[in-house]
Design a protein around this motif. Structure first.
Motif, short mmCIF file in Angstrom:
data_model
loop_
_atom_site.label_atom_id
_atom_site.label_comp_id
_atom_site.label_asym_id
_atom_site.label_seq_id
_atom_site.Cartn_x
_atom_site.Cartn_y
_atom_site.Cartn_z
N ARG A 171 0.85 -1.19 0.00
CA ARG A 171 0.00 0.00 0.00
C ARG A 171 0.89 1.24 0.00
O ARG A 171 1.56 1.55 0.98
N VAL A 172 0.92 1.95 -1.11
CA VAL A 172 1.81 3.10 -1.26
C VAL A 172 1.36 4.21 -0.31
O VAL A 172 0.20 4.64 -0.33
N GLU A 173 2.29 4.68 0.50
CA GLU A 173 2.00 5.73 1.48
C GLU A 173 2.60 7.08 1.07
O GLU A 173 2.02 8.13 1.31
N ARG A 174 3.76 7.04 0.45
CA ARG A 174 4.44 8.27 0.08
C ARG A 174 5.31 8.00 -1.15
O ARG A 174 6.00 6.98 -1.22
N ILE A 175 5.24 8.90 -2.12
CA ILE A 175 6.08 8.73 -3.31
C ILE A 175 6.33 10.11 -3.92
O ILE A 175 5.40 10.91 -4.07
N HIS A 176 7.58 10.41 -4.21
CA HIS A 176 7.91 11.70 -4.81
C HIS A 176 9.28 11.64 -5.48
O HIS A 176 10.09 10.74 -5.21
N TYR A 177 9.52 12.61 -6.35
CA TYR A 177 10.83 12.74 -6.98
C TYR A 177 11.79 13.45 -6.03
O TYR A 177 11.38 14.21 -5.15
#
Length: 237
Positions: A171-177
Motif C-alpha cells: 500500500r503506497v503511502e508516500r512517493i515523490h521525486y
C-alpha cells in the motif's frame, strides 16, 4: 534465483566514486529514518555506506549483498559493528518469515528484471504494518551507457514505481521525486558526454555547492521531476 546483472567491476567503481557524495547520501539517509522501525533489513548494501549511517539510530540492522566479492568486503568493513548482521541475499527469493520492521533498498530494483517479484520478496520479509522503502533512478529518457554498464534494466516514474508496488501487494503511502537538478546534471554527464558517475571534481562540486540548495528547496516544494524516485509503502496487516 535471479541473475546479478551488469559489470560487477564497473558497479564497484561507481559505488566507490559515489561514496564521496556525502551530502547526497545523508539526504537520502534522512528520508528513510522515520520508516525504519527497530529492526530493518537493507537489500543491496553495496559497500555499506548507508548501513553505517543508519545503524547508530537503531538497536539492530541487517545488511545484505548479492555479489559474493562485495559480500566479503561488506563483512570485513562491518565486522566491528556488533549491531549489524551481514548476510547474502539475491532477489526475488522464496524465503519466508516476516521478522523485520522494514525493508529498505536504494538503487537496486532497477537491476532486477522481475521487479514486482522482488518487491513481493521484500514485502514477505517485513512484519504487517511495516514499510518497504525504495529509491530508484528516474525517467527512461535518462537511460545512458552508464546505466547499461552497471546493469540497469529500467528507470522509473512515480506512476510506474507506484504500480509495481501496488501489484506486489503493498500500500503506497508516500512517493515523490528527489534531486531535480541532479537529473539535469546526470543526463548531461552520462548521456550527452557519456561519462561514468565516478569520483571526481564534478561530483564533489555538485555535492558541496548545488546539492544543499536543492535539498533545502525540495523540502519546501516537491519538484515535478528528479534524478530519483523515493517511495514508502506499507505491508498490509
Amino acid at each position: 534465483m535471479a541473475e546479478i546483472t551488469g559489470d560487477q567491476r564497473v558497479q564497484s567503481e561507481v559505488l566507490e566514486g559515489l561514496a564521496t557524495a556525502v551530502n547526497h547520501r545523508r539526504w537520502f539517509v534522512e528520508l528513510a529514518i522515520p520508516y525504519l522501525g527497530d529492526n530493518p533489513i537493507e537489500i543491496g548494501s553495496g559497500l555499506g555506506d548507508y548501513a553505517l549511517e543508519w545503524a547508530p539510530h537503531l538497536p539492530r540492522f541487517t545488511a545484505t549483498e548479492a555479489d559474493p566479492d562485495r559480500l566479503v568486503a561488506l563483512k570485513e568493513r562491518l565486522a566491528d559493528h556488533p549491531t549489524i548482521e551481514v548476510r547474502q541475499m539475491l532477489l526475488p527469493h522464496d524465503e519466508a518469515g516476516a521478522e523485520y520492521s522494514a525493508a529498505v533498498s536504494y538503487n537496486v530494483l532497477e537491476h532486477i528484471e522481475e521487479d514486482v517479484a522482488a518487491l513481493r520478496s521484500m514485502r514477505d520479509l517485513v512484519r504487517p504494518g511495516g514499510a518497504v522503502i525504495i529509491i530508484v533512478p528516474a525517467f527512461q529518457f535518462a537511460m545512458s551507457p552508464a546505466d547499461i554498464a552497471t546493469g540497469h534494466v529500467r528507470r522509473y516514474t512515480k506512476r510506474t514505481l507506484g504500480a509495481a508496488m501496488t501489484e506486489a501487494g503493498l500500500r503506497v503511502e508516500r512517493i515523490h521525486y528527489a534531486n531535480a537538478l541532479g537529473l539535469i546534471g546526470y543526463f548531461m554527464a552520462t548521456k550527452v558526454f557519456r561519462l561514468m558517475p565516478k569520483e571526481g571534481p564534478m561530483v564533489k562540486v555538485y555535492d558541496t555547492t548545488v546539492l544543499p540548495v536543492t535539498k533545502a528547496a525540495e523540502q519546501v516544494v516537491r519538484p515535478p521531476f528528479g534524478q530519483s524516485v523515493f517511495a514508502v509503502a506499507r505491508v498490509p496487516g
